[in-house]
Design a protein around this motif. Structure first.
Motif, short mmCIF file in Angstrom:
data_model
loop_
_atom_site.label_atom_id
_atom_site.label_comp_id
_atom_site.label_asym_id
_atom_site.label_seq_id
_atom_site.Cartn_x
_atom_site.Cartn_y
_atom_site.Cartn_z
N PRO A 7 -13.26 12.29 8.07
CA PRO A 7 -13.16 11.98 6.64
C PRO A 7 -12.82 13.25 5.85
N LEU A 8 -12.00 13.09 4.85
CA LEU A 8 -11.59 14.23 4.02
C LEU A 8 -12.59 14.43 2.89
N PRO A 9 -12.71 15.67 2.42
CA PRO A 9 -13.65 15.93 1.32
C PRO A 9 -13.15 15.30 0.01
N LEU A 10 -14.06 14.77 -0.78
CA LEU A 10 -13.75 14.17 -2.07
C LEU A 10 -14.33 15.04 -3.18
N SER A 11 -13.70 14.99 -4.34
CA SER A 11 -14.24 15.69 -5.51
C SER A 11 -14.00 14.83 -6.74
N LYS A 12 -14.62 15.20 -7.86
CA LYS A 12 -14.47 14.44 -9.09
C LYS A 12 -13.22 14.89 -9.84
N LEU A 13 -12.58 13.94 -10.53
CA LEU A 13 -11.40 14.26 -11.33
C LEU A 13 -11.82 14.97 -12.60
N SER A 14 -11.17 16.07 -12.92
CA SER A 14 -11.49 16.82 -14.12
C SER A 14 -10.99 16.10 -15.36
N ASN A 15 -11.48 16.53 -16.51
CA ASN A 15 -11.00 15.99 -17.79
C ASN A 15 -9.58 16.44 -18.07
N HIS A 16 -8.85 15.66 -18.85
CA HIS A 16 -7.51 16.01 -19.35
C HIS A 16 -6.53 16.33 -18.22
N ILE A 17 -6.58 15.54 -17.17
CA ILE A 17 -5.65 15.72 -16.05
C ILE A 17 -4.50 14.74 -16.22
N GLY A 18 -3.28 15.26 -16.11
CA GLY A 18 -2.10 14.41 -16.20
C GLY A 18 -1.71 13.89 -14.81
N PHE A 19 -0.47 13.47 -14.70
CA PHE A 19 0.02 12.98 -13.41
C PHE A 19 1.49 13.37 -13.26
N HIS A 20 1.93 13.42 -12.03
CA HIS A 20 3.32 13.79 -11.76
C HIS A 20 4.25 12.68 -12.21
N ARG A 21 5.38 13.08 -12.72
CA ARG A 21 6.42 12.13 -13.11
C ARG A 21 7.69 12.48 -12.32
N PRO A 22 8.50 11.48 -12.02
CA PRO A 22 9.75 11.81 -11.33
C PRO A 22 10.59 12.75 -12.17
N GLN A 23 11.22 13.71 -11.52
CA GLN A 23 11.99 14.71 -12.25
C GLN A 23 13.30 14.97 -11.55
N GLN A 24 14.35 15.06 -12.34
CA GLN A 24 15.66 15.39 -11.80
C GLN A 24 16.02 16.78 -12.31
N LEU A 25 16.34 17.67 -11.42
CA LEU A 25 16.71 19.02 -11.82
C LEU A 25 18.23 19.11 -11.96
N LEU A 26 18.68 19.13 -13.21
CA LEU A 26 20.11 19.28 -13.49
C LEU A 26 20.41 20.76 -13.70
N PRO A 27 21.63 21.19 -13.42
CA PRO A 27 21.96 22.61 -13.62
C PRO A 27 21.85 23.00 -15.09
N ASP A 28 21.42 24.23 -15.34
CA ASP A 28 21.31 24.73 -16.72
C ASP A 28 22.69 24.90 -17.35
N HIS A 29 23.66 25.24 -16.53
CA HIS A 29 25.00 25.53 -17.05
C HIS A 29 26.03 24.67 -16.34
N LEU A 30 26.95 24.13 -17.13
CA LEU A 30 28.04 23.32 -16.61
C LEU A 30 29.37 23.93 -17.00
N THR A 31 30.39 23.56 -16.25
CA THR A 31 31.77 23.78 -16.69
C THR A 31 32.45 22.42 -16.70
N LEU A 32 33.56 22.34 -17.37
CA LEU A 32 34.26 21.06 -17.49
C LEU A 32 34.76 20.54 -16.15
N ASP A 33 34.97 21.45 -15.19
CA ASP A 33 35.52 21.04 -13.90
C ASP A 33 34.45 20.65 -12.88
N MET A 34 33.17 20.81 -13.23
CA MET A 34 32.11 20.42 -12.30
C MET A 34 32.04 18.90 -12.17
N PRO A 35 31.48 18.40 -11.06
CA PRO A 35 31.35 16.95 -10.89
C PRO A 35 30.52 16.33 -12.02
#
Length: 198
Positions: A7-35
């Motif tokens: 069995p794995l160890p359990l702990s209590k959830l802290s206050n004010h904890i968020g959750f992961h959201r899906p994220q897409q990492l787009l390039p910071d810089h584009l050029t007109l010729d990029m896909p």
């Protein structure tokens, strides 16, 4: 029950904890010729921010601000798309015109009253996007004088779904300069020149 499992160890959830959201990492810089796909928000990787047609306009505006987006997909109870609502819709003349037409207050204006309904939306096909470059998207947005474009694909049964979103303001940030409004850049060559000297 087998005895070699631990069995794995359990702990209590802290206050004010968020959750992961899906994220897409787009390039910071584009050029007109990029896909073009480099500039598309892919809804398989990023959760769409949605709103119901019956939500008050001020609440929809707050949702945009909270999620740092300028477009909401307007969805019915069955999750089908009724239309889109943009920041331009909310902050432009549409609400004022509607209030004058029906003699109501701003607090009474609903999303459905000023959204762009689904049957007025022009969409791009993912198959075309996969063969296009960023400059093609910029030119398309200018041609139709829109700040956003939806991208569709089809499931294995041939049913259309919204797969992605292009945002002129997002592309502008990635290019590092404003995208000229429709009519201000008369050709793709002029736009390339403007970006090259910017």
């Amino acid at each position: 029950m087998p005895t070699h499992y631990t069995p794995l160890p359990l702990s209590k959830l802290s206050n004010h904890i968020g959750f992961h959201r899906p994220q897409q990492l787009l390039p910071d810089h584009l050029t007109l010729d990029m896909p073009a796909i480099y500039a598309m928000t892919d809804l398989q990787r990023v959760a769409a921010i949605t709103v119901e047609p019956s939500v008050r306009l001020d609440a929809a505006n707050q949702k945009m601000i909270a999620n740092q987006v300028r477009l909401l997909l307007v969805c019915r109870a069955d999750n089908s798309i009724a239309g889109i609502l943009t920041a331009t819709d909310i902050l432009g003349e549409k609400p004022v015109r509607y209030m004058h037409e029906v003699d109501c207050t701003y607090e009474e204006v609903m999303v459905r009253d000023i959204m762009t309904p689904h049957d007025e939306l022009d969409v791009l096909n993912l198959a075309d996007i996969q063969m296009a470059c960023v400059g093609d998207i910029v030119t398309t947005l200018q041609q139709v004088a829109r700040q956003h474009a939806l991208v569709i694909d089809s499931d294995r049964y041939g049913l259309q779904r919204v797969r992605g979103i292009f945002s002129a303001s997002h592309i502008s940030r990635q290019l590092g300069m404003p995208i000229p409004e429709s009519g201000r850049a008369h050709s793709f060559a002029e736009l390339e020149q403007a970006l090259a000297t910017g």
